[in-house]
Structure formats: structure tokens, C-alpha cells
Write a protein that holds these residues in place. Structure first.
Motif, PDB file in Angstrom:
ATOM      1  N   PHE A   1      85.958  14.643  97.515  1.00 55.14           N
ATOM      2  CA  PHE A   1      84.753  15.140  98.183  1.00 55.14           C
ATOM      3  C   PHE A   1      83.702  15.657  97.214  1.00 55.14           C
ATOM      4  CE2 PHE A   1      88.425  16.041 101.055  1.00 55.14           C
ATOM      5  CZ  PHE A   1      88.193  14.998 101.936  1.00 55.14           C
ATOM      6  N   GLY A   2      83.944  15.562  95.938  1.00 55.69           N
ATOM      7  CA  GLY A   2      83.009  16.081  94.948  1.00 55.69           C
ATOM      8  C   GLY A   2      81.950  15.076  94.559  1.00 55.69           C
ATOM      9  N   MET A   3      81.172  14.623  95.534  1.00 55.45           N
ATOM     10  CA  MET A   3      80.136  13.631  95.264  1.00 55.45           C
ATOM     11  C   MET A   3      78.843  14.322  94.836  1.00 55.45           C
ATOM     12  SD  MET A   3      81.935  11.018  95.915  1.00 55.45           S
ATOM     13  CE  MET A   3      80.728   9.710  95.891  1.00 55.45           C
ATOM     14  N   LYS A   4      77.930  13.557  94.288  1.00 53.94           N
ATOM     15  CA  LYS A   4      76.698  14.108  93.737  1.00 53.94           C
ATOM     16  C   LYS A   4      75.854  14.796  94.794  1.00 53.94           C
ATOM     17  CE  LYS A   4      72.459  12.801  91.295  1.00 53.94           C
ATOM     18  NZ  LYS A   4      71.690  11.700  90.658  1.00 53.94           N
ATOM     19  N   TRP A   5      75.771  14.208  95.995  1.00 49.58           N
ATOM     20  CA  TRP A   5      74.823  14.688  96.985  1.00 49.58           C
ATOM     21  C   TRP A   5      75.460  15.460  98.135  1.00 49.58           C
ATOM     22  CZ3 TRP A   5      69.660  14.744  96.495  1.00 49.58           C
ATOM     23  CH2 TRP A   5      69.113  13.976  95.460  1.00 49.58           C
ATOM     24  N   GLY A   6      76.707  15.237  98.428  1.00 48.76           N
ATOM     25  CA  GLY A   6      77.325  15.925  99.557  1.00 48.76           C
ATOM     26  C   GLY A   6      78.715  15.397  99.801  1.00 48.76           C
ATOM     27  N   MET A   7      79.464  16.119 100.608  1.00 47.50           N
ATOM     28  CA  MET A   7      80.823  15.687 100.916  1.00 47.50           C
ATOM     29  C   MET A   7      80.805  14.442 101.788  1.00 47.50           C
ATOM     30  SD  MET A   7      82.939  19.060 102.039  1.00 47.50           S
ATOM     31  CE  MET A   7      81.979  19.129 103.553  1.00 47.50           C
ATOM     32  N   PRO A   8      81.515  13.407 101.435  1.00 47.42           N
ATOM     33  CA  PRO A   8      81.671  12.292 102.357  1.00 47.42           C
ATOM     34  C   PRO A   8      82.579  12.692 103.513  1.00 47.42           C
ATOM     35  CG  PRO A   8      83.028  11.943 100.421  1.00 47.42           C
ATOM     36  CD  PRO A   8      82.222  13.189 100.162  1.00 47.42           C
ATOM     37  N   SER A   9      82.456  12.010 104.628  1.00 48.26           N
ATOM     38  CA  SER A   9      83.237  12.349 105.816  1.00 48.26           C
ATOM     39  C   SER A   9      84.657  11.812 105.763  1.00 48.26           C
ATOM     40  CB  SER A   9      82.531  11.834 107.078  1.00 48.26           C
ATOM     41  OG  SER A   9      82.117  10.497 106.907  1.00 48.26           O
TER      42      SER A   9
ATOM     43  N   ILE B   1      77.785  26.835  93.789  1.00 47.07           N
ATOM     44  CA  ILE B   1      77.603  25.420  93.432  1.00 47.07           C
ATOM     45  C   ILE B   1      77.467  24.574  94.689  1.00 47.07           C
ATOM     46  CG2 ILE B   1      78.730  23.420  92.373  1.00 47.07           C
ATOM     47  CD1 ILE B   1      80.046  25.422  90.402  1.00 47.07           C
ATOM     48  N   PHE B   2      78.313  24.852  95.656  1.00 47.62           N
ATOM     49  CA  PHE B   2      78.309  24.114  96.902  1.00 47.62           C
ATOM     50  C   PHE B   2      76.974  24.301  97.632  1.00 47.62           C
ATOM     51  CE2 PHE B   2      79.352  23.578 101.421  1.00 47.62           C
ATOM     52  CZ  PHE B   2      80.075  22.401 101.405  1.00 47.62           C
ATOM     53  N   VAL B   3      76.472  25.522  97.678  1.00 43.29           N
ATOM     54  CA  VAL B   3      75.218  25.817  98.371  1.00 43.29           C
ATOM     55  C   VAL B   3      74.053  25.082  97.709  1.00 43.29           C
ATOM     56  CG1 VAL B   3      73.543  27.649  98.878  1.00 43.29           C
ATOM     57  CG2 VAL B   3      75.989  28.032  99.287  1.00 43.29           C
ATOM     58  N   GLU B   4      73.983  25.087  96.401  1.00 44.12           N
ATOM     59  CA  GLU B   4      72.883  24.427  95.699  1.00 44.12           C
ATOM     60  C   GLU B   4      72.879  22.927  95.959  1.00 44.12           C
ATOM     61  OE1 GLU B   4      70.199  25.595  94.002  1.00 44.12           O
ATOM     62  OE2 GLU B   4      70.900  27.443  94.955  1.00 44.12           O
ATOM     63  N   LYS B   5      74.068  22.356  96.064  1.00 46.54           N
ATOM     64  CA  LYS B   5      74.153  20.926  96.335  1.00 46.54           C
ATOM     65  C   LYS B   5      73.620  20.611  97.735  1.00 46.54           C
ATOM     66  CE  LYS B   5      77.773  18.704  94.849  1.00 46.54           C
ATOM     67  NZ  LYS B   5      79.126  18.107  94.702  1.00 46.54           N
ATOM     68  N   THR B   6      73.975  21.433  98.717  1.00 43.63           N
ATOM     69  CA  THR B   6      73.508  21.178 100.090  1.00 43.63           C
ATOM     70  C   THR B   6      72.000  21.412 100.200  1.00 43.63           C
ATOM     71  OG1 THR B   6      74.037  23.447 100.790  1.00 43.63           O
ATOM     72  CG2 THR B   6      75.736  21.779 101.094  1.00 43.63           C
ATOM     73  N   LYS B   7      71.481  22.378  99.467  1.00 43.44           N
ATOM     74  CA  LYS B   7      70.038  22.628  99.490  1.00 43.44           C
ATOM     75  C   LYS B   7      69.278  21.432  98.919  1.00 43.44           C
ATOM     76  CE  LYS B   7      66.571  25.775  97.552  1.00 43.44           C
ATOM     77  NZ  LYS B   7      66.368  26.922  96.616  1.00 43.44           N
ATOM     78  N   LYS B   8      69.777  20.881  97.841  1.00 41.66           N
ATOM     79  CA  LYS B   8      69.139  19.705  97.239  1.00 41.66           C
ATOM     80  C   LYS B   8      69.150  18.529  98.208  1.00 41.66           C
ATOM     81  CE  LYS B   8      69.499  16.569  93.255  1.00 41.66           C
ATOM     82  NZ  LYS B   8      70.303  16.204  92.062  1.00 41.66           N
ATOM     83  N   LEU B   9      70.268  18.321  98.862  1.00 44.06           N
ATOM     84  CA  LEU B   9      70.368  17.234  99.846  1.00 44.06           C
ATOM     85  C   LEU B   9      69.357  17.438 100.959  1.00 44.06           C
ATOM     86  CD1 LEU B   9      71.881  14.718 100.935  1.00 44.06           C
ATOM     87  CD2 LEU B   9      73.499  16.288 102.021  1.00 44.06           C
ATOM     88  N   PHE B  10      69.231  18.669 101.433  1.00 39.42           N
ATOM     89  CA  PHE B  10      68.343  18.991 102.553  1.00 39.42           C
ATOM     90  C   PHE B  10      66.878  18.752 102.206  1.00 39.42           C
ATOM     91  CE2 PHE B  10      66.132  22.432 105.074  1.00 39.42           C
ATOM     92  CZ  PHE B  10      66.320  21.849 106.320  1.00 39.42           C
TER      93      PHE B  10
ATOM     94  N   LEU C   1      72.092  22.231 107.063  1.00 35.88           N
ATOM     95  CA  LEU C   1      72.018  22.298 105.598  1.00 35.88           C
ATOM     96  C   LEU C   1      71.061  23.410 105.173  1.00 35.88           C
ATOM     97  CD1 LEU C   1      71.859  18.491 104.702  1.00 35.88           C
ATOM     98  CD2 LEU C   1      73.833  20.010 104.473  1.00 35.88           C
ATOM     99  N   GLY C   2      69.974  23.571 105.924  1.00 40.83           N
ATOM    100  CA  GLY C   2      69.052  24.654 105.639  1.00 40.83           C
ATOM    101  C   GLY C   2      69.648  26.010 105.971  1.00 40.83           C
ATOM    102  N   LEU C   3      70.409  26.065 107.062  1.00 33.64           N
ATOM    103  CA  LEU C   3      71.025  27.330 107.464  1.00 33.64           C
ATOM    104  C   LEU C   3      71.994  27.836 106.402  1.00 33.64           C
ATOM    105  CD1 LEU C   3      71.447  29.561 109.525  1.00 33.64           C
ATOM    106  CD2 LEU C   3      73.050  28.062 110.752  1.00 33.64           C
ATOM    107  N   ILE C   4      72.653  26.930 105.703  1.00 34.00           N
ATOM    108  CA  ILE C   4      73.563  27.338 104.629  1.00 34.00           C
ATOM    109  C   ILE C   4      72.814  28.183 103.600  1.00 34.00           C
ATOM    110  CG2 ILE C   4      74.932  26.512 102.671  1.00 34.00           C
ATOM    111  CD1 ILE C   4      75.694  24.071 104.402  1.00 34.00           C
ATOM    112  N   SER C   5      71.685  27.687 103.130  1.00 34.31           N
ATOM    113  CA  SER C   5      70.912  28.427 102.127  1.00 34.31           C
ATOM    114  C   SER C   5      70.378  29.735 102.682  1.00 34.31           C
ATOM    115  CB  SER C   5      69.748  27.568 101.612  1.00 34.31           C
ATOM    116  OG  SER C   5      70.222  26.497 100.824  1.00 34.31           O
ATOM    117  N   LEU C   6      69.924  29.742 103.930  1.00 36.42           N
ATOM    118  CA  LEU C   6      69.401  30.955 104.535  1.00 36.42           C
ATOM    119  C   LEU C   6      70.492  32.010 104.689  1.00 36.42           C
ATOM    120  CD1 LEU C   6      67.088  29.328 107.221  1.00 36.42           C
ATOM    121  CD2 LEU C   6      66.357  30.520 105.153  1.00 36.42           C
TER     122      LEU C   6
END
Length: 627
Positions: free
Chosen positions: A521-529, A570-579, A616-621
């Protein structure tokens, strides 16, 4: 659950929100509607040089094909000249300011609206010259069979209600006389060779309209700028919700379904179980009444008062056979923690308790864990889904991640109505529901029910712990027919963190070997399903490999239960970038994404403005404390 909607609190919330001007009509983002009357200003754009009329638009891009008469010669059928692209802009939840940009075969036009007391003003800005200027026309309509009179009066449109209310619509430009426009109601039409203004209530010139628009736009931007480095996250999250906020006439209610086009295809509206509760949670950041209504209106759709169905829609289809992932109490508790209105818990209590009891009675397998399932029922409306889905593998898997590869080789038991698999994720979700529901029980002094829930918490906690596989270093699903573990992995194998079941040592093992490992699940942009090592990952089709915002959100909630701050960061920054990447590029908040490229539009099964994409935005907030 009808008693909920007779309560003074719910009626007051509905009355306070279902009024005034907004983009209430799900059938087009170009429609501005006044409630409660249902008077609609329906805009259209006629592009003469491209023989294109646009009256109904939705987020994203749509190919139109070549101009008539050029199909044999136009080699650029897929370029901008043969496409309509819609870019949702700023949108306050109350409709006090909206902005929408369209690119119609290369012609750019922006439509802005603003409130001034009970009036509406609109500013139309064309910014691409055409040899023959396009025409902008606005029809006056009455939606949902509401009574009233519409008439063209000199150079104005006039609406008169059955009780004497009058709304007059004025234009800043001289009217054109194109009688071939595809308008079926009284309309005003203007040449789009320069700025156009429309206003209700009284005439306002273009400078006055521009000033009103500017003031409202600046006020809206200031709200978002107050969030500092997260201003764009806050803005994109609100835009996603506001453009999906609609009025649903059957029950006289405000809803925020998953996507406008989905509503149209399903004949008015479509409410999905876990999607709706996530949306209520998202709305609670901005407006508590809208959050309350979203959650409570989802309870309205319960099957026989027992469970929230997987889906219910305007056509009459309802999944009488199944529910979906169990996030109701989680969302209700989160909303209550923010706003502290006890009445909301009181109205939500019985539906949540009934649903919790239903899951325990209908989906508990012989190991004392949760399986997905589908009960039989007789067809209600003649929808093909009513014969394909009930008491079948097809219906059962729809209780979880639709086409997930986890169930590819798992049999369905038509006697128990269950898939032959004890599901880690579904059990974890249900256990978390029991935990959150017990918190609500304590607030409401429901001691007997709190004890009942404690019994289930103890039982499911013990049984869920049995799914830890030491060799694999993760929780594994288990066949109920053979007793064997299965090794097809999704992020739902990490969901025991949601309920605080793993030890810290187990969590650290799962993070190292799975969440941040490039083979899983450690992909560049987000976890695959599904794990990258699963053969189905290569499909990149829906829940077979795509990255999904709710999965990121739920894993984030699980991480918050443990002292793993650096990994969570690290996880949060990745989701913010994706968003933000796709949002900044084309104002899209996708239903799902490619985990390798971060693109959302490279799959046919991904909507470009889907409510739970904003998770994804709610994670950062949440991480910053700004939620």
C-alpha cells in the motif's frame, strides 16, 4: 423512522435551509432556483460557430464530437474544440456566492451569482471572441409542478406565485430575437459579445452587479484564507459539498448526495449508506444544520426501520437485501463532539441501535465475526437489480467494496445468506460502531443498552483478535467453510486499528510491512484498494487497485489511536498532495484515483466531483485541528 421528521428540531432545520436562491436543481449546475416556490432561472448558451447549445452541465469534461457537416474531415475529434469542460468554482453553502467556468468547444465563459438580501444577481463573463457572438438565454421555469404564472413582460421575465408573490428578472443588455433557440418557457436572450448582468427584484446596471459580485466573492475568499496554509483544502472541500447540495421534492428536504449526474441517472436522487454519513461528517465542518439533516434523512430511508440500505434512489429502487459499511454511529458521534446538540443524539439513537442490532442478528457468522451478505426479497418495482442481487454473491459483495478481489474465489451460502468469509474490515467497522454507539448511550443515560453494547464489544473484540496472523504480520480474513486464512489484502485488513484492537507492536509491524511498503500500500500517491502484489491490482478498475478517499480517511482514523506521529504525518502529507493536485489542475475532486499517477480522470468509473473525495481534505483539517 417517520417520527424523527415530525420533531420540532428537524422541522426547524429544514425550514431554515430550504429557502432562498441556490443551485438546488440536480439536473444542471446552470439552474438557479428560489425556494420554497421552485421558481428557476435556467441558463443556456448557444454557440453558433460550433452549432452547440448547452443547457445542462455537470462537473468534468464531455466529448461532443465534431461540428455537424465536418465529421469526415475533422481529425481532432477529441481536442478542446469538440469538448465541453466544466470547472466548479467557489460556492458558498447558502448560495450567497457561486462561480462556474465553462469551456465550450474552446469558448470560455464564467457565470457568477450573488445574493443581495432576497434578490439574486448574476454576472456572465465571456472571454473568448467569436466571429458570431454566442447567445446567452435564461428561461423562467417552475420546477416540481409548483403553481404559479410565468410571463415575458416587455424586456423582463416575471413570476407570480399562487399567493401573490412576484419576482421580476431584469437584464443589463438589449434582448436578441433568435426564435430558434431551444427554449420551452418564457426567456430573455442576450448577445455574449461583452459582459451580461441579470438581477431580480429591481434593475441594476452592470457596474452595480459587478460590485455586488466582488463584495460577495471577497467575503467567501476571506473565510477560506482564515485557514492559512490549509485555505485551499478548506475551499476545495466546501466547493465539493456545495455544488452537490440539492433540493429533493418528494420529501421536501435538502440532501447532499454523492454526485449530480448520479442523481439524474437514478431519477432524482441517490443516497448511499456510508457515503451519506461521511458527507454529514464533512458538512459538520461548515454548517451543523446541514450535517444534521444529511444524517437524519439517511435514516428516513431505512428498510422496515431495521437497517440503512446500501442504496436508495428516486426511481424507487432500494437495497432491501443488504446494508453497507457501518459508519453511522461514528459520524453521528463526531458531529455531536463538534456541536454538542443533545437532541441530535436523541433523534439518531433508535435508528442507530436498530441498525446495530440488525447487523449482529443478520451478519454474524459461526466464528462470531461479521460476514457480508444479501437476504432474499420479492421484487418491488421491476428493476433488474431486484432479481440479480438478492440472496446472491453479487448482492453480498455490494455490502463492502463492490468489485473487490477479496471475494473473487469465495462461495456464497444461500441458506445463511452470507459469503463464506469472516471479514476483518467489516468486523472492525462494526466493532467501532458498537464503541461509538455506547458513548452515545452513556450521554443519553441508556444504561441497559450500554450494557448490551458492552457485551458485543467484548465478544467481537475477542473474536477479531483471533484473526491476527503472526507469520503474515497482519489481520487476515478467514474462510467460514474451511477455516483457512485468505491472503488477498486490502486496506481493510488494517481496520482493526479503528477499534483500537492491535497492540502498538502489531501496528508498527503492519505499517512497516504493508502500509508503507511499496509491494502493498506504499504507493506514491495513495493506498490502492488492493495490495499491489494482488493480480487484480493491474485491472485499475474501481475497487480493484484504485486509490479511494474513504480508505485513506479510515486508516488515518486508525492511526490516530496510536502514538505513531511521524508515520501519520507522512501519511497525511501524501493524502493532501493527492487531494490538491487534481483540484488545482482542473477543479476536480475525484471519486477515486490512480495510486501511481494521482490522476482521477484516467478511469471511466470515477466521478470528477464526488462528495467523499473531500475526505482527503478532512484528513488535513483534522490533523491541524481546523476541523
Amino acid at each position: 423512522m417517520s417520527e424523527i421528521f415530525n420533531s420540532p428540531n428537524v422541522r426547524e432545520c429544514t425550514q431554515s435551509k430550504a429557502k432562498g436562491w441556490n443551485t438546488w436543481d440536480t439536473r444542471s449546475m446552470l439552474n438557479h432556483v428560489y425556494l420554497p416556490d421552485g421558481f428557476c432561472l435556467s441558463f443556456g448558451i448557444c454557440l453558433y460557430g460550433r452549432m452547440q447549445v448547452v443547457k445542462e452541465v455537470f462537473p468534468g469534461a464531455e466529448l461532443t464530437g465534431p461540428v455537424q457537416g465536418t465529421s469526415f474531415f475533422d481529425e481532432n475529434n477529441n481536442n478542446e474544440k469538440n469538448r465541453i469542460s466544466t470547472y466548479p468554482g467557489l460556492h458558498s453553502l447558502d448560495g450567497s456566492y457561486t462561480q462556474l467556468r465553462l469551456n465550450i468547444r474552446g469558448f470560455n465563459i464564467t457565470i457568477e451569482s450573488a445574493h443581495i438580501e432576497d434578490d439574486l444577481v448574476l454576472l456572465i463573463t465571456p472571454d473568448t471572441a467569436q466571429l458570431k457572438p454566442p447567445c446567452v438565454f435564461v428561461e423562467g421555469k417552475l420546477l416540481w409542478n409548483r403553481p404559479g404564472i410565468l410571463e415575458l413582460h416587455s424586456d423582463t421575465l416575471r413570476y407570480r406565485s399562487h399567493n401573490g408573490k412576484t419576482i421580476t428578472v431584469f437584464s443589463t443588455k438589449q434582448q436578441t430575437t433568435d426564435l430558434n433557440l431551444p427554449a420551452n418557457y418564457p426567456y430573455l436572450s442576450c448577445s455574449a459579445d461583452s459582459l451580461i448582468g441579470f438581477s431580480t427584484g429591481s434593475y441594476r446596471d452592470i457596474k452595480r452587479i459587478q460590485k455586488i459580485i466582488q463584495i460577495k466573492q471577497q467575503a467567501e475568499l476571506a473565510k477560506h484564507k482564515s485557514y492559512g496554509k490549509l485555505s485551499e483544502v478548506h475551499k476545495a472541500t466546501q466547493v465539493t459539498l456545495a455544488w452537490n447540495l440539492i433540493y429533493e421534492p418528494k420529501f421536501n428536504r435538502i440532501l447532499c448526495p454523492v454526485a449530480r449526474k448520479w442523481n439524474v441517472k437514478r431519477l432524482g436522487y441517490a443516497l448511499f449508506c456510508w457515503d451519506s454519513f461521511f458527507t454529514a461528517w464533512l458538512l459538520s465542518i461548515y454548517d451543523k444544520e446541514l450535517a444534521y439533516l444529511q444524517a437524519l434523512e439517511t435514516f428516513r430511508e431505512m428498510v422496515n426501520g431495521q437497517f440503512v440500505p446500501n442504496v436508495t434512489q428516486g426511481s424507487g429502487r432500494r437495497s432491501w437485501d443488504r446494508s453497507q459499511l457501518h459508519n453511522g454511529a461514528m459520524a453521528v458521534w463526531a458531529i455531536y463532539q463538534r456541536w454538542q446538540d443533545k437532541w441530535f443524539l436523541e433523534e439518531s439513537w433508535q435508528p442507530l441501535l436498530n441498525w446495530n442490532r440488525w447487523r449482529d442478528s443478520q451478519r454474524k457468522n459461526k466464528f462470531g465475526l461479521i460476514s457480508v451478505g444479501s437476504n432474499p426479497f420479492e421484487p418491488k418495482i421491476g428493476d433488474p437489480a431486484e432479481t440479480i442481487q438478492p440472496n446472491s454473491r453479487i448482492g453480498a459483495v455490494l455490502e463492502t467494496m463492490d468489485n473487490t478481489p477479496v471475494y473473487d474465489d469465495i462461495p456464497f451460502n444461500r441458506d445463511t445468506y452470507l459469503m463464506e468469509l469472516a471479514d476483518v474490515g467489516m468486523t472492525s467497522f462494526y466493532l467501532r460502531d458498537c464503541q461509538d454507539l455506547q458513548k452515545i448511550a452513556f450521554i443519553l443515560n441508556k444504561q441497559e443498552e450500554a450494557s448490551e453494547l458492552q457485551h458485543r464489544i467484548d465478544e467481537y473484540s475477542k473474536n477479531l483478535k483471533s484473526l491476527w496472523n503472526e507469520d503474515a504480520g497482519i489481520y487476515l480474513n478467514k474462510r467460514t467453510d474451511t477455516g483457512d486464512f485468505t491472503y488477498r489484502l486490502t486496506p481493510m485488513n488494517l481496520f482493526p486499528m479503528l477499534a483500537g484492537i492491535p497492540t502498538l507492536e502489531q501496528v508498527e509491524t503492519m505499517l512497516e510491512r504493508y502500509l508503507f511498503h511499496s509491494d502493498h500500500f506504499g504507493m506514491k500517491w495513495g493506498m490502492p484498494s488492493c495490495s499491489k502484489s494482488d493480480p487484480a491490482y493491474q485491472d485499475q478498475l474501481y475497487w480493484r487497485g484504485r486509490a479511494w478517499p474513504p480508505l485513506d480517511f479510515l486508516v488515518y482514523l486508525g492511526l490516530k489511536n496510536y502514538p505513531v506521529d511521524s508515520q501519520r504525518s507522512i501519511f497525511v502529507e501524501k493524502t493532501k498532495k493527492l487531494f490538491l493536485t487534481e483540484w488545482k489542475k482542473n477543479h476536480s475532486i475525484w471519486e477515486n484515483y490512480c495510486p501511481e499517477t494521482g490522476k482521477g480522470g484516467n478511469s471511466p468509473n470515477s466521478n470528477p466531483l464526488y462528495t467523499w473525495g473531500a475526505l482527503l481534505g478532512l484528513i488535513s483539517l483534522m490533523e491541524s485541528g481546523s476541523d
